[in-house]
Motif scaffolding. Structure first.
Motif, PDB file in Angstrom:
ATOM      1  N   LYS A  30       0.841  -1.188   0.000  1.00  0.00           N
ATOM      2  CA  LYS A  30       0.000   0.000   0.000  1.00  0.00           C
ATOM      3  C   LYS A  30       0.880   1.243   0.000  1.00  0.00           C
ATOM      4  O   LYS A  30       1.884   1.307   0.700  1.00  0.00           O
ATOM      5  CB  LYS A  30      -0.914   0.012   1.229  1.00  0.00           C
ATOM      6  CG  LYS A  30      -2.053  -0.995   1.172  1.00  0.00           C
ATOM      7  CD  LYS A  30      -2.968  -0.828   2.375  1.00  0.00           C
ATOM      8  CE  LYS A  30      -4.104  -1.849   2.336  1.00  0.00           C
ATOM      9  NZ  LYS A  30      -5.018  -1.692   3.494  1.00  0.00           N
ATOM     10  N   ASN A 151      -3.670  -7.392  -7.837  1.00  0.00           N
ATOM     11  CA  ASN A 151      -2.258  -7.541  -7.474  1.00  0.00           C
ATOM     12  C   ASN A 151      -1.720  -8.921  -7.828  1.00  0.00           C
ATOM     13  O   ASN A 151      -0.757  -9.390  -7.247  1.00  0.00           O
ATOM     14  CB  ASN A 151      -2.033  -7.237  -5.986  1.00  0.00           C
ATOM     15  CG  ASN A 151      -2.899  -8.085  -5.075  1.00  0.00           C
ATOM     16  OD1 ASN A 151      -3.503  -9.073  -5.522  1.00  0.00           O
ATOM     17  ND2 ASN A 151      -2.973  -7.719  -3.806  1.00  0.00           N
ATOM     18  N   ARG A 162      -1.415   1.042  -4.688  1.00  0.00           N
ATOM     19  CA  ARG A 162      -0.275   0.211  -4.331  1.00  0.00           C
ATOM     20  C   ARG A 162       0.937   0.640  -5.137  1.00  0.00           C
ATOM     21  O   ARG A 162       0.823   1.175  -6.242  1.00  0.00           O
ATOM     22  CB  ARG A 162      -0.583  -1.271  -4.571  1.00  0.00           C
ATOM     23  CG  ARG A 162      -1.763  -1.771  -3.751  1.00  0.00           C
ATOM     24  CD  ARG A 162      -1.995  -3.258  -3.927  1.00  0.00           C
ATOM     25  NE  ARG A 162      -0.962  -4.061  -3.312  1.00  0.00           N
ATOM     26  CZ  ARG A 162      -0.912  -4.398  -2.031  1.00  0.00           C
ATOM     27  NH1 ARG A 162      -1.861  -3.990  -1.203  1.00  0.00           N
ATOM     28  NH2 ARG A 162       0.064  -5.137  -1.564  1.00  0.00           N
TER      29      ARG A 162
END
Length: 253
Positions: A30, A151, A162
């Motif tokens: 993050k 992701n 991210r």
């Protein structure tokens, strides 16, 4: 050799151009709070994220030319969390680089003129561009790329911005791994590492020493299990004159 490279580009790269639309960051984290406030989310008429982009002026966003295929109508800015939209502005018009055809032929860069000009603040900032026509990057230099979305291959979309560190690859090595490349690109991540972008961090910036040096363009197909072939970015330094002309004249050139 030139004909072979041209053949490979046409038959391999041209068909890859639509494979980086959305936003995956592989093996990243993050984004820290109060960082990368230049990042924006390009969204379609249904409010879905389709591409990334970054603010270079209060009314100008840089992104990838192929993101126009996703028909974004607005940008969301000033937030790392898309479900907590801070501000959005409509896109007034698109300016693709004039020679753009598809990512396989390069020039995958586009400016967005927003419907209003944002007052820069702690929530919304701009990122500087290179100051010369040479990005002066070195093999192995550590940079970063950020975006919203999945992701991993076939993973669900994520809500939080991210970011991941990636290293610059030698241009000759990158061309060898791809079997040829369009002109004016930078390679970083995705090869000899488990880190990089995937479908489609398109339009987001490759950031080196606080400067946006590249625009996310393409990887290979929908494959996100790196190491693979290198990730490819448009080299912003080669388009500075065009960018400055648009920003000065406030019209596509």
């Amino acid at each position: 050799m030139h004909r072979l490279s041209t053949f490979l580009l046409f038959n391999v790269l041209a068909c890859l151009g639509q494979n980086v639309q959305g936003s995956y960051i592989i093996h990243g984290k993050k984004a820290p709070a109060n960082s990368m406030q230049y990042m924006v989310s390009l969204q379609n008429k249904w409010g879905h994220h389709v591409c990334g982009g970054f603010m270079v002026r209060g009314d100008i966003v840089v992104t990838a030319a192929h993101c126009a295929e996703e028909r974004p109508v607005r940008v969301v800015l000033g937030t790392h969390k898309l479900s907590e939209s801070y501000m959005s502005l409509d896109i007034e018009y698109f300016c693709k680089f004039p020679t753009y055809k598809s990512v396989g032929f390069g020039a995958d860069i586009m400016l967005l003129k927003l419907s209003g000009e944002v007052t820069l603040s702690n929530r919304v900032k701009i990122i500087p561009l290179p100051t010369s026509s040479n990005a002066n990057l070195r093999d192995g230099q550590i940079c970063s790329v950020a975006g919203w979305g999945q992701n991993g291959t076939h993973h669900p979309i994520v809500d939080d911005l991210r970011v991941v560190n990636v290293s610059i690859l030698d241009p000759q090595l990158c061309r060898e791994k791809w079997g040829g490349l369009p002109p004016n690109v930078i390679c970083a991540g995705g090869y000899n590492t488990d880190k990089g972008f995937c479908q489609g961090d398109s339009g987001g910036p490759l950031v080196c020493k606080g400067v946006a040096v590249g625009v996310v363009s393409f990887n290979r197909n929908f494959y996100c299990t790196y190491p693979d072939v290198p990730n490819v970015y448009t080299d912003i330094s080669k388009y500075l004159l065009w960018i400055n002309n648009i920003m000065n004249t406030k019209k596509c050139v």
